[in-house]
Design a protein around this motif. Structure first.
Motif, PDB file in Angstrom:
ATOM      1  N   ALA A 192       0.823  -1.215   0.000  1.00  0.00           N
ATOM      2  CA  ALA A 192       0.000   0.000   0.000  1.00  0.00           C
ATOM      3  C   ALA A 192       0.858   1.265   0.000  1.00  0.00           C
ATOM      4  CB  ALA A 192      -0.943  -0.010   1.209  1.00  0.00           C
ATOM      5  N   ALA A 250      -0.148   5.150   2.573  1.00  0.00           N
ATOM      6  CA  ALA A 250      -0.902   3.931   2.884  1.00  0.00           C
ATOM      7  C   ALA A 250      -2.387   4.131   2.616  1.00  0.00           C
ATOM      8  CB  ALA A 250      -0.675   3.523   4.335  1.00  0.00           C
ATOM      9  N   GLN A 282      -3.814   1.841  -0.364  1.00  0.00           N
ATOM     10  CA  GLN A 282      -4.614   0.690   0.049  1.00  0.00           C
ATOM     11  C   GLN A 282      -5.813   0.481  -0.866  1.00  0.00           C
ATOM     12  OE1 GLN A 282      -3.600  -1.450   2.511  1.00  0.00           O
ATOM     13  NE2 GLN A 282      -5.225  -2.739   1.676  1.00  0.00           N
ATOM     14  N   SER A 316      -6.283  -3.066  -2.756  1.00  0.00           N
ATOM     15  CA  SER A 316      -7.463  -3.914  -2.565  1.00  0.00           C
ATOM     16  C   SER A 316      -8.216  -4.115  -3.876  1.00  0.00           C
ATOM     17  CB  SER A 316      -8.383  -3.311  -1.499  1.00  0.00           C
ATOM     18  OG  SER A 316      -8.823  -2.017  -1.867  1.00  0.00           O
ATOM     19  N   GLN A 336     -11.325  -7.565   2.461  1.00  0.00           N
ATOM     20  CA  GLN A 336     -10.211  -6.797   2.993  1.00  0.00           C
ATOM     21  C   GLN A 336     -10.290  -6.725   4.517  1.00  0.00           C
ATOM     22  OE1 GLN A 336      -8.429  -2.789   1.483  1.00  0.00           O
ATOM     23  NE2 GLN A 336      -9.939  -2.235   3.034  1.00  0.00           N
ATOM     24  N   LEU A 362      -7.998  -4.772   7.521  1.00  0.00           N
ATOM     25  CA  LEU A 362      -6.888  -3.924   7.945  1.00  0.00           C
ATOM     26  C   LEU A 362      -6.802  -3.985   9.457  1.00  0.00           C
ATOM     27  CD1 LEU A 362      -7.392  -0.797   5.646  1.00  0.00           C
ATOM     28  CD2 LEU A 362      -5.825  -2.718   5.328  1.00  0.00           C
ATOM     29  N   ASN A 372      -3.747  -6.593   5.667  1.00  0.00           N
ATOM     30  CA  ASN A 372      -2.575  -5.709   5.696  1.00  0.00           C
ATOM     31  C   ASN A 372      -2.609  -4.937   7.003  1.00  0.00           C
ATOM     32  OD1 ASN A 372      -0.244  -4.389   4.938  1.00  0.00           O
ATOM     33  ND2 ASN A 372      -1.185  -3.158   3.320  1.00  0.00           N
ATOM     34  N   ASN A 421      -2.821  -1.640   9.074  1.00  0.00           N
ATOM     35  CA  ASN A 421      -3.476  -0.363   8.796  1.00  0.00           C
ATOM     36  C   ASN A 421      -2.474   0.764   9.036  1.00  0.00           C
ATOM     37  OD1 ASN A 421      -5.189   1.732   8.347  1.00  0.00           O
ATOM     38  ND2 ASN A 421      -6.748   1.094   9.817  1.00  0.00           N
ATOM     39  N   SER A 466      -2.242   3.577   7.801  1.00  0.00           N
ATOM     40  CA  SER A 466      -2.755   4.949   7.784  1.00  0.00           C
ATOM     41  C   SER A 466      -3.004   5.482   9.191  1.00  0.00           C
ATOM     42  CB  SER A 466      -4.044   5.031   6.964  1.00  0.00           C
ATOM     43  OG  SER A 466      -5.059   4.240   7.548  1.00  0.00           O
TER      44      SER A 466
END
Length: 376
Positions: free
Chosen positions: A61, A86, A90, A94, A110, A112, A144, A146, A148
Motif C-alpha cells: 500500500a 498507505a 490501500q 485492494s 479486505q 486492515l 494488511n 493499517n 494509515s
C-alpha cells in the motif's frame, strides 16, 4: 527438506497463510507487477480448487500510494508521508486483489489491522472470529497492517510477523513467506558465495537466530531475515509450520511444490489458545528477572513466586503482560502479572509469609500464575 511438507500440499495443510512483500508486488516505478501477480493468483485458485483455505497477507500500500502522491523516499520519508501513502495506496491494492481473484471466481475480503488489534485479547478474538467466518463463506481474506493510523511506536513494522499472528488467530496449519531469497542460509547469500541453504529447522536456537540478516534487499520493504525468524517463532509456537520460499519466480507456490528450494520451520507442540496468544505477543509492559531456582521451578510447570524474583523492570498494572527473564537476560516466559509494578518491587525476593506485612493487606499467592503464563 521434509518431503511430506514440501509445497504445503492441500491434502495435509488445510488452512494456509501466504505473505507477499512490497518488492515482489510493486516494481521500482511504483506499479503493480500484474503479470507476476496473475501467476500467484492462479496458484491460489488451484489450491482453493483442491480444498485448501487461503489467507493472503499483502504489503504494497505505501509503495503504491507514494507513486500516486509523488512522495519522496518511497513514501517513507516521514510518518505522515507513510500514513498518507498507505491511505491512498490501500484502495489501489485492494482493487487489484479483488479484480484478479474475481477473474478466477474467488471473492476477496479486505481486513486492515493494527498491532493493538492483535495484542488486545478481546479484539484479537474478534479478528479470529471474522477470519473463521470468512473461511466458512469460502472467501479469501486479504490482510494488511493499517499503516494509515499506525504510529512508529505501535506497529508491526513488517508483514512477516503480521502473517504469523494472523496465522495464529486463524488457527492456520502453515504460513509461507514469499521472499527475495529462497530460504534461510548459513550466511547472507548475496555477499557470501559459500552460504548454505538450511532446508529444515526443527528448533529455533541461538545458532539459527545468528544466521539472520536484518536488511531488506530491495530497500522497498521493511523486513529482513531477522523478522522472518521472529515470525517463525510465533507461528511454530502456535502449532503452525512456516516456510520461506522465493517469490522472484512466476507461479511461486507451484514452483516450490515442483521441487523448488525453500526452508521450513517445523511446528512445535501447540499451546492452548490463550497461552499461544500470550507467547506470540510483540509488546509487553514490564520485565521480571528471576534467579536460577525460580527458572527451574517455572520449567517444571510452577507459578512464579515473589521469593525467586531478583528485580522488577518497567511500570505496569495488575493484569498487564510481562516478560520473565533469566539472570543472563534470556526471555523464558511471558504472563499476566498479579501485582502492579510498585507492589511487585516491594515484595521481590521476599517469602510468602512476609508479604502481608509489607503490603498491609492479604496478598495474592503468586506474581504470575502458571495458568496465565506461557514458556517461550
Amino acid at each position: 527438506m521434509t518431503p511430506s511438507l514440501s509445497g504445503f500440499p492441500p491434502s495435509q495443510i488445510r488452512r494456509l497463510v501466504i505473505k507477499i512483500g512490497s518488492a515482489l508486488l510493486v516494481d521500482p516505478q511504483g506499479e503493480v507487477r500484474e503479470a507476476w501477480l496473475r501467476t500467484l493468483v492462479a496458484d491460489v485458485a488451484a489450491r482453493k480448487q483442491a480444498g485448501q483455505q487461503i489467507i493472503i497477507v499483502s504489503s504494497g500500500a505505501i509503495a503504491l500510494g507514494a507513486r500516486r502522491l509523488k512522495l519522496p523516499k518511497g513514501g517513507r520519508g516521514s510518518l505522515e508521508d507513510a500514513q498518507a501513502a498507505a491511505a491512498t495506496g490501500q484502495i489501489a491494492l485492494s482493487q487489484c486483489w479483488a479484480s484478479l481473484l474475481h477473474e478466477r471466481g474467488i471473492t476477496a475480503a479486505q481486513m486492515l489491522v493494527t498491532l493493538d488489534d492483535l495484542e488486545n485479547r478481546r479484539r484479537y478474538l474478534n479478528a479470529s472470529a471474522t477470519l473463521e467466518r470468512l473461511m466458512a463463506l469460502d472467501v479469501v481474506p486479504v490482510v494488511n497492517e493499517n499503516d494509515s493510523v499506525a504510529t512508529a511506536e505501535i506497529r508491526f513494522g513488517d508483514n512477516d510477523r503480521l502473517a504469523a499472528r494472523i496465522g495464529q488467530a486463524a488457527r492456520a496449519d502453515a504460513v509461507v513467506l514469499l521472499s527475495d531469497v529462497d530460504g534461510l542460509y548459513s550466511a547472507n547469500p548475496h555477499v557470501d558465495a559459500n552460504a548454505m541453504l538450511i532446508e529444515t529447522i526443527e528448533r529455533i536456537d541461538a545458532r539459527i537466530a545468528g544466521m539472520a540478516d536484518g536488511g531488506s534487499a530491495s530497500g522497498m520493504g521493511s523486513g529482513g531475515m531477522t523478522s522472518k525468524i521472529e515470525a517463525a517463532r510465533i507461528a511454530t509456537g502456535a502449532g503452525a509450520h512456516l516456510a520461506i520460499i522465493s517469490g522472484k519466480v512466476d507461479s511461486p507456490l507451484s514452483h516450490w511444490s515442483d521441487g523448488g528450494k525453500g526452508s521450513i520451520f517445523l511446528a512445535a507442540q501447540a499451546r492452548g489458545a490463550r497461552k499461544g496468544w500470550l507467547a506470540g505477543r510483540l509488546t509487553v509492559r514490564g520485565r521480571i528477572v528471576v534467579d536460577a531456582g525460580a527458572e527451574a521451578a517455572l520449567r517444571r510447570g510452577n507459578s512464579l513466586l515473589p521469593a525467586g524474583v531478583a528485580r522488577i523492570e518497567g511500570i505496569f498494572a495488575r493484569g498487564d503482560v510481562v516478560d520473565i527473564l533469566a539472570e543472563d537476560g534470556r526471555v523464558i516466559a511471558r504472563g499476566l502479572i498479579e501485582y502492579d509494578s510498585e507492589e511487585a518491587a516491594r515484595i521481590a525476593g521476599k517469602r510468602s509469609e512476609d508479604i502481608a506485612t509489607l503490603l498491609g493487606h492479604l496478598p495474592r499467592s503468586v506474581l504470575v500464575h502458571r495458568d496465565h503464563m506461557a514458556m517461550v
